[in-house]
Motif scaffolding. Structure first.
Motif, short mmCIF file in Angstrom:
data_model
loop_
_atom_site.label_atom_id
_atom_site.label_comp_id
_atom_site.label_asym_id
_atom_site.label_seq_id
_atom_site.Cartn_x
_atom_site.Cartn_y
_atom_site.Cartn_z
N PRO A 78 0.99 -1.29 0.02
CA PRO A 78 -0.19 0.36 0.09
C PRO A 78 0.96 1.12 -0.18
CG PRO A 78 0.49 -0.26 2.08
CD PRO A 78 0.49 -2.27 1.48
N ASP A 82 13.93 9.23 9.94
CA ASP A 82 13.85 7.89 10.03
C ASP A 82 14.06 7.23 10.90
OD1 ASP A 82 13.80 5.71 8.71
OD2 ASP A 82 15.09 5.95 6.98
N LEU A 91 13.70 7.28 0.05
CA LEU A 91 13.63 5.93 0.70
C LEU A 91 14.50 6.26 2.19
CD1 LEU A 91 12.73 3.59 -1.37
CD2 LEU A 91 14.99 3.20 -1.35
N LYS A 92 13.48 5.23 3.05
CA LYS A 92 13.49 4.71 4.28
C LYS A 92 14.03 3.63 4.58
CE LYS A 92 12.97 9.52 5.75
NZ LYS A 92 13.21 9.91 4.31
N TRP A 93 14.40 2.94 5.70
CA TRP A 93 14.47 1.94 6.23
C TRP A 93 13.79 1.10 6.72
CZ3 TRP A 93 19.58 -0.21 6.27
CH2 TRP A 93 20.47 0.90 6.18
N ARG A 94 13.36 -0.17 5.80
CA ARG A 94 12.19 -1.05 6.92
C ARG A 94 12.29 -1.89 7.55
NH1 ARG A 94 9.10 -4.59 2.14
NH2 ARG A 94 10.64 -6.63 3.00
N GLY A 132 4.27 -8.08 5.44
CA GLY A 132 3.81 -7.04 4.96
C GLY A 132 3.12 -5.99 5.08
N THR A 145 4.51 -3.36 6.87
CA THR A 145 5.08 -2.84 7.33
C THR A 145 5.85 -1.45 5.77
OG1 THR A 145 7.14 -3.42 8.04
CG2 THR A 145 5.91 -3.22 10.17
N ASN A 146 5.21 -2.48 5.26
CA ASN A 146 5.90 -1.88 3.74
C ASN A 146 4.80 -0.52 3.43
OD1 ASN A 146 7.23 -4.57 3.73
ND2 ASN A 146 5.89 -5.46 1.94
N PHE A 147 5.89 0.42 2.67
CA PHE A 147 4.71 1.89 1.81
C PHE A 147 5.57 1.33 1.27
CE2 PHE A 147 4.13 1.34 6.43
CZ PHE A 147 2.68 1.44 6.19
N ASP A 148 4.80 2.98 0.28
CA ASP A 148 5.80 3.49 -0.57
C ASP A 148 7.34 4.12 -0.14
OD1 ASP A 148 5.02 6.10 0.83
OD2 ASP A 148 4.75 6.91 -1.30
N TYR A 149 6.90 4.81 1.55
CA TYR A 149 9.18 4.92 1.37
C TYR A 149 9.85 4.02 1.50
CZ TYR A 149 7.02 5.14 5.70
OH TYR A 149 6.02 4.88 6.82
N ASN A 150 9.42 2.74 1.30
CA ASN A 150 10.52 1.80 2.65
C ASN A 150 10.49 0.74 1.42
OD1 ASN A 150 8.31 0.19 3.14
ND2 ASN A 150 8.43 0.73 5.28
N THR A 151 9.46 0.44 0.14
CA THR A 151 9.65 -0.70 -0.84
C THR A 151 9.34 -0.06 -1.78
OG1 THR A 151 8.60 -1.55 1.31
CG2 THR A 151 8.73 -2.96 -0.78
N VAL A 204 9.15 -2.19 -5.71
CA VAL A 204 8.12 -3.44 -6.02
C VAL A 204 8.93 -3.13 -7.36
CG1 VAL A 204 5.99 -4.03 -7.07
CG2 VAL A 204 6.51 -2.61 -4.71
N PHE A 225 4.12 2.80 -7.50
CA PHE A 225 3.68 3.32 -6.87
C PHE A 225 3.81 4.83 -5.49
CE2 PHE A 225 4.09 1.46 -2.56
CZ PHE A 225 5.15 0.84 -2.18
N HIS A 276 10.16 -7.48 -4.13
CA HIS A 276 10.40 -5.79 -3.59
C HIS A 276 11.99 -6.05 -2.63
CE1 HIS A 276 6.14 -6.93 -1.54
NE2 HIS A 276 6.09 -6.84 -2.30
#
Lengths: 136, 377
Positions: free
Chosen positions: A20, A30, B129-132, B144, B146-152, B154, B193, B229
């Protein structure tokens, strides 16, 4: 992370491969950056049996990189990694009269930071010089 | 006792590691307080600033070489270790296999995909891009979540091998007989995305650094359909995140010719080293007339001279020959580190080094804070 999660309600039929998009503005800091986490954690511990001028420090999540680079001016200084599968590094410092082990360690950190500044500064200068040498 | 200043020549000789036929001498650094009576070797920032030098040899995007002169091995090694294991980069972490009818097993395919290096817009990779964080099942976080556009990031790979039309069935060359017989890294498609489009589009899009990495081979009717990912990570977690291949250093070699090497011997001596290390020069009249120089009566003959010791590999070949015995001394300079950094392609090689300096500094800063807040202090 938890506050982000609450604002995020993925559709029920989202497949496991889908990710999402965050609908909130991303904070500048961060929260998961290991470098930032390092500031939050208490990663140094003084080991039992230590005196003011002779102390052992336990560093968590550090290794040879820092252990060997850190060399305060003291009577004795050494480091060990007690077990390779534990992320722990111990530093032993014995100082002369007039300064404590903690002060010596702090000076070690300060010196190492100053050194990093000089290295970066000279590196950038040498790189610029290299560019102008290539052009001429 | 007041600190006394030894001669520069003597100080320089202390920096040399001796290299003999079978042994090495004076390896450890000796410039620390208390080692030399009457000399002040305490660390001082202004002293370091005066002595420390950086010299570039070449600086290309994926390959840089430079010398750090006047620095301790422990610090040079810290930079090298940080370059390999502690500078973040982007790599595939999860592979979701929807279909894979190729001969490569799912887990082997996933491993191969993980090792493919990716690049993208630098500001996007650094700032956006941040750490996931891995989901914590104890907090009730599902996989899944914790997955967002700023850390993953695709990526997808959908490819099917088919026969080319109008090609004879007896054709054995897979390039002529099939479409997509070979799956390459360039077939991986980035699927932006959320807000990723703002940071990774056009020339800043996420693409592989080496488009021709072979991932799998297919035959007609076989297909691969996977989604991937990619996340930011560091080399100490997994080598696929390491941004360098390789980062290394060596010490500057020294070659000292102690007694003249002349004529046929000089030619043989030159052949003991890689090209460009040893040169041949004619003995001058002046040298030949000088008594005790060892050149007497050799006017006009060729003598061996050291041209560029940096090119030497220190093979020690010259020490095997009887005719050069006691005529040459090999060594290395203990505090002259010739770094070679080859970037995988995400960052420029020189940026990587500056990043390693920054990482070491941040490490010290964080631990210094930890030291002041230490219990029992």
């Amino acid at each position: 992370m938890s506050s982000k999660k609450k604002t995020q309600e993925p559709d029920a039929d989202v497949s496991m491969g889908d990710v999402p998009a965050a609908d909130t503005e991303v904070a500048v800091a961060d929260v998961n950056d290991p470098a930032m986490l390092a500031f939050e954690e208490q990663r140094i511990r003084i080991l039992p049996g230590s005196l003011a001028t002779a102390a052992s420090f336990e560093f968590q999540k550090e290794d040879h990189t820092l252990g060997n680079a850190l060399r305060p001016e003291v009577e004795f200084c050494g480091y060990s990694i007690p077990h390779p599968s534990e992320e722990v590094m111990n530093i032993r410092i014995q100082t002369y009269e007039g300064t404590t082990a903690v002060e010596a360690l702090e000076k070690g950190f300060n010196d190492l930071m100053d050194l990093c500044d000089v290295v970066a500064e000279k590196f950038v200068a040498a790189r610029e010089e290299n560019v102008s040498r290539m052009e001429s | 006792m007041a600190p006394h200043q030894p001669s520069q020549e003597y100080l320089d000789s202390r920096r040399i590691i001796g290299i003999n036929t079978e042994t090495v001498t004076d390896i450890s650094s000796i410039d620390y307080p208390g080692h030399w009576t009457g000399e002040d070797h305490s660390w001082d920032i202004s002293k370091f600033r005066d002595n420390f030098q950086v010299k570039f040899h070449y600086n290309n995007l994926n390959d840089a070489s430079f010398s750090l002169i006047g620095i301790d091995a422990s610090i040079a090694n810290a930079f090298r270790r940080i370059l390999i294991a502690e500078i973040p980069s982007l790599a595939i972490e999860n592979v979701f296999v929807y279909n894979n009818t190729s001969v490569i097993q799912d887990e082997v395919l996933a491993q191969r995909l993980g090792l493919v290096p990716f690049k993208g817009g630098k500001s996007g990779l650094l700032d956006f891009l941040k750490w996931r964080q891995a989901p914590d099942p104890e907090k009730g976080e599902e996989a899944g979540s914790t997955n967002f556009d700023y850390n993953t990031v695709v990526l997808s790979l959908q490819i099917e091998c088919t026969r080319k039309e109008g090609v004879s069935r007896s054709e054995t060359d897979p390039f002529k007989a099939y479409n997509h017989a070979h799956v390459y890294a360039k077939d991986i498609v980035f699927k932006p995305f959320g807000r990723q489009g703002e940071h990774f589009s056009g020339k800043d899009a996420i693409v592989t650094t080496n488009p021709d990495i072979l991932i799998a081979k297919l035959r007609h009717g076989q297909c691969i359909d996977v989604e991937m990912h990619a996340i930011k990570g560091i080399g100490s977690d997994h080598a696929k995140f390491s941004p360098v291949a390789p980062a290394s250093y060596r010490l500057l070699p020294t070659i000292t010719i102690l007694k003249p090497i002349i004529g046929k011997d000089a030619e043989k001596f030159q052949k003991c080293f890689p090209e460009g290390v040893i040169g041949l020069e004619a003995v001058t009249k002046k040298e030949a007339s000088q008594e005790g120089s060892g050149y007497e009566g050799h006017d006009g003959e060729m003598k061996a001279v050291v041209v560029d010791p940096m090119k030497d590999t220190v093979s020690r070949e010259c020490l095997r020959h009887e005719e050069f015995k006691d005529k040459v001394k090999l060594g290395r300079v203990r505090d002259h580190f010739i770094f070679g950094i080859e970037s995988v392609g995400q960052w420029d090689s020189d940026e990587l080094f500056l990043e390693s300096v920054k990482v070491l500094r941040t490490k010290c800063e964080a631990l210094k804070k930890s030291l002041t807040s230490m219990p029992n202090n």
